[in-house]
Design an enzyme around this catalytic site. Structure first.
Site, PDB file in Angstrom:
ATOM      1  N   HIS A  95      36.996  13.132  38.125  1.00 29.88           N
ATOM      2  CA  HIS A  95      36.830  13.082  36.661  1.00 29.88           C
ATOM      3  C   HIS A  95      37.844  12.079  36.085  1.00 29.88           C
ATOM      4  CE1 HIS A  95      34.190  16.384  37.062  1.00 29.88           C
ATOM      5  NE2 HIS A  95      34.847  17.333  36.402  1.00 29.88           N
TER       6      HIS A  95
ATOM      7  N   CYS B 212      38.886  21.675  35.231  1.00 27.01           N
ATOM      8  CA  CYS B 212      39.267  20.484  36.021  1.00 27.01           C
ATOM      9  C   CYS B 212      39.701  19.292  35.157  1.00 27.01           C
ATOM     10  CB  CYS B 212      38.131  20.096  36.959  1.00 27.01           C
ATOM     11  SG  CYS B 212      36.488  20.378  36.276  1.00 27.01           S
TER      12      CYS B 212
HETATM   13  N1  LIG Z   1      32.986  22.261  40.761  1.00 27.26           N
HETATM   14  C1  LIG Z   1      34.099  21.995  40.118  1.00 27.26           C
HETATM   15  O1  LIG Z   1      34.542  20.833  40.014  1.00 27.26           O
HETATM   16  C2  LIG Z   1      34.880  23.087  39.459  1.00 27.26           C
HETATM   17  C3  LIG Z   1      34.416  24.403  39.383  1.00 27.26           C
HETATM   18  N2  LIG Z   1      35.184  25.359  38.760  1.00 27.26           N
HETATM   19  C4  LIG Z   1      34.729  26.747  38.664  1.00 27.26           C
HETATM   20  O2  LIG Z   1      34.713  27.324  39.981  1.00 27.26           O
HETATM   21  C5  LIG Z   1      33.642  28.243  40.089  1.00 27.26           C
HETATM   22  C6  LIG Z   1      32.716  27.830  41.209  1.00 27.26           C
HETATM   23  O3  LIG Z   1      32.118  26.581  40.917  1.00 27.26           O
HETATM   24  P1  LIG Z   1      31.238  25.789  41.976  1.00 27.26           P
HETATM   25  O4  LIG Z   1      31.764  25.995  43.331  1.00 27.26           O
HETATM   26  O5  LIG Z   1      31.124  24.438  41.425  1.00 27.26           O
HETATM   27  O6  LIG Z   1      29.819  26.571  41.849  1.00 27.26           O
HETATM   28  P2  LIG Z   1      28.622  26.692  42.907  1.00 27.26           P
HETATM   29  O7  LIG Z   1      27.419  26.964  42.103  1.00 27.26           O
HETATM   30  O8  LIG Z   1      28.617  25.518  43.829  1.00 27.26           O
HETATM   31  O9  LIG Z   1      29.010  28.031  43.751  1.00 27.26           O
HETATM   32  C7  LIG Z   1      28.978  29.296  43.176  1.00 27.26           C
HETATM   33  C8  LIG Z   1      29.392  30.364  44.151  1.00 27.26           C
HETATM   34  O10 LIG Z   1      29.272  31.645  43.496  1.00 27.26           O
HETATM   35  C9  LIG Z   1      28.471  32.526  44.306  1.00 27.26           C
HETATM   36  N3  LIG Z   1      27.681  33.438  43.490  1.00 27.26           N
HETATM   37  C10 LIG Z   1      26.693  33.135  42.607  1.00 27.26           C
HETATM   38  N4  LIG Z   1      26.147  34.269  42.078  1.00 27.26           N
HETATM   39  C11 LIG Z   1      26.805  35.306  42.666  1.00 27.26           C
HETATM   40  C12 LIG Z   1      26.695  36.732  42.569  1.00 27.26           C
HETATM   41  N5  LIG Z   1      25.791  37.322  41.749  1.00 27.26           N
HETATM   42  N6  LIG Z   1      27.539  37.491  43.301  1.00 27.26           N
HETATM   43  C13 LIG Z   1      28.448  36.928  44.133  1.00 27.26           C
HETATM   44  N7  LIG Z   1      28.583  35.575  44.286  1.00 27.26           N
HETATM   45  C14 LIG Z   1      27.773  34.780  43.556  1.00 27.26           C
HETATM   46  C15 LIG Z   1      27.556  31.594  45.104  1.00 27.26           C
HETATM   47  O11 LIG Z   1      27.084  32.276  46.263  1.00 27.26           O
HETATM   48  P3  LIG Z   1      25.627  31.956  46.924  1.00 27.26           P
HETATM   49  O12 LIG Z   1      25.766  30.662  47.683  1.00 27.26           O
HETATM   50  O13 LIG Z   1      25.399  33.116  47.817  1.00 27.26           O
HETATM   51  O14 LIG Z   1      24.646  31.853  45.797  1.00 27.26           O
HETATM   52  C16 LIG Z   1      28.526  30.449  45.429  1.00 27.26           C
HETATM   53  O15 LIG Z   1      29.330  30.794  46.514  1.00 27.26           O
HETATM   54  C17 LIG Z   1      32.939  28.285  38.732  1.00 27.26           C
HETATM   55  O16 LIG Z   1      33.441  29.354  37.976  1.00 27.26           O
HETATM   56  C18 LIG Z   1      33.300  26.948  38.135  1.00 27.26           C
HETATM   57  O17 LIG Z   1      33.229  26.979  36.747  1.00 27.26           O
HETATM   58  C19 LIG Z   1      36.406  25.039  38.270  1.00 27.26           C
HETATM   59  C20 LIG Z   1      36.899  23.780  38.326  1.00 27.26           C
HETATM   60  C21 LIG Z   1      36.156  22.697  38.900  1.00 27.26           C
HETATM   61  N1  LIG Z   2      32.695  22.206  33.684  1.00 24.65           N
HETATM   62  C1  LIG Z   2      33.352  21.400  34.703  1.00 24.65           C
HETATM   63  C2  LIG Z   2      33.568  22.206  35.938  1.00 24.65           C
HETATM   64  C3  LIG Z   2      33.850  23.646  35.673  1.00 24.65           C
HETATM   65  O1  LIG Z   2      33.259  24.480  36.296  1.00 24.65           O
HETATM   66  O2  LIG Z   2      34.716  23.912  34.717  1.00 24.65           O
HETATM   67  P1  LIG Z   2      35.259  25.376  34.356  1.00 24.65           P
HETATM   68  O3  LIG Z   2      35.972  25.889  35.570  1.00 24.65           O
HETATM   69  O4  LIG Z   2      36.195  25.137  33.238  1.00 24.65           O
HETATM   70  O5  LIG Z   2      34.087  26.230  33.975  1.00 24.65           O
HETATM   71  C4  LIG Z   2      32.477  20.183  34.960  1.00 24.65           C
HETATM   72  O6  LIG Z   2      31.312  20.297  34.660  1.00 24.65           O
HETATM   73  O7  LIG Z   2      32.904  19.184  35.471  1.00 24.65           O
END
Ligand SMILES: NC(=O)C1=CN([C@@H]2O[C@H](COP(=O)(O)OP(=O)(O)OC[C@H]3O[C@@H](n4cnc5c(N)ncnc54)[C@H](OP(=O)(O)O)[C@@H]3O)[C@@H](O)[C@H]2O)C=CC1
Ligand SMILES: N[C@@H](CC(=O)OP(=O)(O)O)C(=O)O
Length: 374
Positions: free
Chosen positions: A264, A158
């Site tokens: 951010h 991000c």
């Molecule tokens: N938040 C942000 O600003 C950003 C996030 N990202 C990336 O996007 C992705 C998601 O982030 P974010 O939404 O913040 O994370 P969250 O922790 O809020 O959500 C994670 C998700 O993954 C699922 N999950 C966890 N463990 C498993 C498993 N063993 N099998 C299947 N599903 C699973 C969870 O399901 P359950 O609810 O059932 O546990 C939930 O739906 C990450 O890879 C992160 O690095 C990228 C850019 C920005």
């Molecule tokens: N690491 C970023 C969010 C994130 O999940 O990044 P990435 O998709 O590169 O793992 C933050 O903490 O704000």
């Protein structure tokens, strides 16, 4: 997609219960190209109604038709996924690698937010306002892996996304950059739910986010780089192209977590490769005039302005500016001369929209227009 073509493409969402997954649902619930068909999450949520297992954190309600939808296991043969023209992934990085690979192997198309495949030379790392031309490596990915339909496209970290949009505007207008220094002030939603504890973040700044600085420093060069041979895309050259006399940009990042919910901020200083640097007025004009392919293609999520240049000395601010153009643009302000490098400015991105879900969706919209999703 022509205006007359009303057939919507079925989509799946992996990690649908998470921070990014919820934004996917909000942004896709009334989308002209896509219709939500399958939802996946961990075994904690699978088999239950979405509305019952999700800690919904957005200020619009869960769409009625999604509330009662049953969450599936993240397996390609779980109900619904096989019918999907594209599957968006907001999976936790600890599981995204294996699950996304299984979906690709099953000939499904994945547009992922997770970091796992960003450095894979077969997978494009696309910021939709910057480098959708890198989608042209997809035929090579499928051919190399012996797949007919399945492939993976990733979008960037991000903070990196918020940085490379203004950097790309500068390169487009003035040529290559030599050095970029960036310090980020990152929102707590960036670490997912429940994220950083309130006792750690309230009344505080945490000057460390694991792995974040390395991602910004590495990903910037893949996104702003090109193929070794533009006529036959097979590999990325990470901004090093002898013919074009480009070399990798030196990027140095410091990342911090601050008590902001979404948005951010990046404090950026830049040095151009050329000996004479453009004036501040020319740089501001380059930001103001910046146009990109997503806008030319007129895809539904493309913002009317990819960069919003703020005139006020105290902008951009996360609370006031993160919602501009539905969180799909980058705000830039405080453009001024840097006494050490050439120019410095402040940028701001909505980390969960353009920094995550909006980028994946816009990448897929562009892919539809290019015939890579049908
Ligand atoms: N938040 C942000 O600003 C950003 C996030 N990202 C990336 O996007 C992705 C998601 O982030 P974010 O939404 O913040 O994370 P969250 O922790 O809020 O959500 C994670 C998700 O993954 C699922 N999950 C966890 N463990 C498993 C498993 N063993 N099998 C299947 N599903 C699973 C969870 O399901 P359950 O609810 O059932 O546990 C939930 O739906 C990450 O890879 C992160 O690095 C990228 C850019 C920005
Ligand atoms: N690491 C970023 C969010 C994130 O999940 O990044 P990435 O998709 O590169 O793992 C933050 O903490 O704000």
């Amino acid at each position: 997609m022509s205006a007359s073509d009303k057939k919507q493409i079925k989509v799946g969402i992996l990690g649908a219960t998470g921070t990014v997954g919820q934004r996917f649902i909000q942004l896709l619930s009334n989308h002209p190209y896509f219709v939500i068909h399958a939802l996946g999450a961990s075994e904690r949520s699978a088999g239950q109604q979405y509305g019952k297992v999700t800690k919904w954190k957005l200020n619009t309600p869960i769409p009625e038709n999604i509330k009662t939808k049953i969450v599936q296991d993240c397996k390609p043969d779980a109900e619904g996924f096989k019918d999907c023209g594209v599957v968006f992934s907001g999976l936790d990085q600890s599981v995204a690698g294996e699950i996304e690979e299984a979906f690709r192997k099953a000939e499904l198309i994945i547009y992922s937010n997770a970091k796992n495949y960003r450095r894979d030379p077969l997978c494009p790392l696309i910021v939709p306002l910057v480098n959708p031309s890198h989608l042209s490596i997809i035929p090579h990915q499928k051919k190399t892996l012996g797949l007919e339909k399945g492939y993976i496209v990733t979008n960037a970290n991000c903070s990196t996304t918020g940085l490379v949009v203004p950097l790309h505007a500068l390169e487009k207008a003035f040529g290559p950059l030599e050095t970029v220094m960036v310090t980020t002030l990152q929102a707590i939603s960036g670490s997912g739910y429940p994220g950083v504890s309130s006792l750690d973040i309230l009344d505080n700044v945490v000057p460390y986010i694991g792995g974040e600085e390395e991602k910004i420093e590495w990903e910037t060069n893949k996104i702003l780089g090109g193929f070794k041979d533009e006529s036959s895309p097979t590999d990325f050259d990470l901004h090093i192209n002898e013919d074009k006399k480009l070399k990798a940009i030196n990027v140095s990042a410091t990342t911090t977590r601050v008590p902001v919910i979404d948005g951010h901020t990046g404090i950026v200083s830049v040095k151009f490769s050329t000996s004479t640097s453009p004036s501040i007025e020319e740089i501001e004009k380059a930001f103001r005039d910046f146009k990109c392919e997503a806008q030319e293609l007129n895809v539904p999520s493309a913002p009317p302005q990819a960069i919003v240049l703020h005139e006020a000395q105290d902008r951009p601010q996360p609370r006031l500016d993160r919602d501009l153009h539905n969180g799909a643009c980058v705000s830039v302000g405080r453009v001024r001369k840097c006494n050490v490098l050439d120019v410095k400015f402040v940028c701001l991105i909505d980390n969960v929209r353009l920094g995550a879900a909006t980028s994946s969706i816009m990448n897929a919209e562009i892919a539809v227009e290019k015939g890579l999703i049908v």
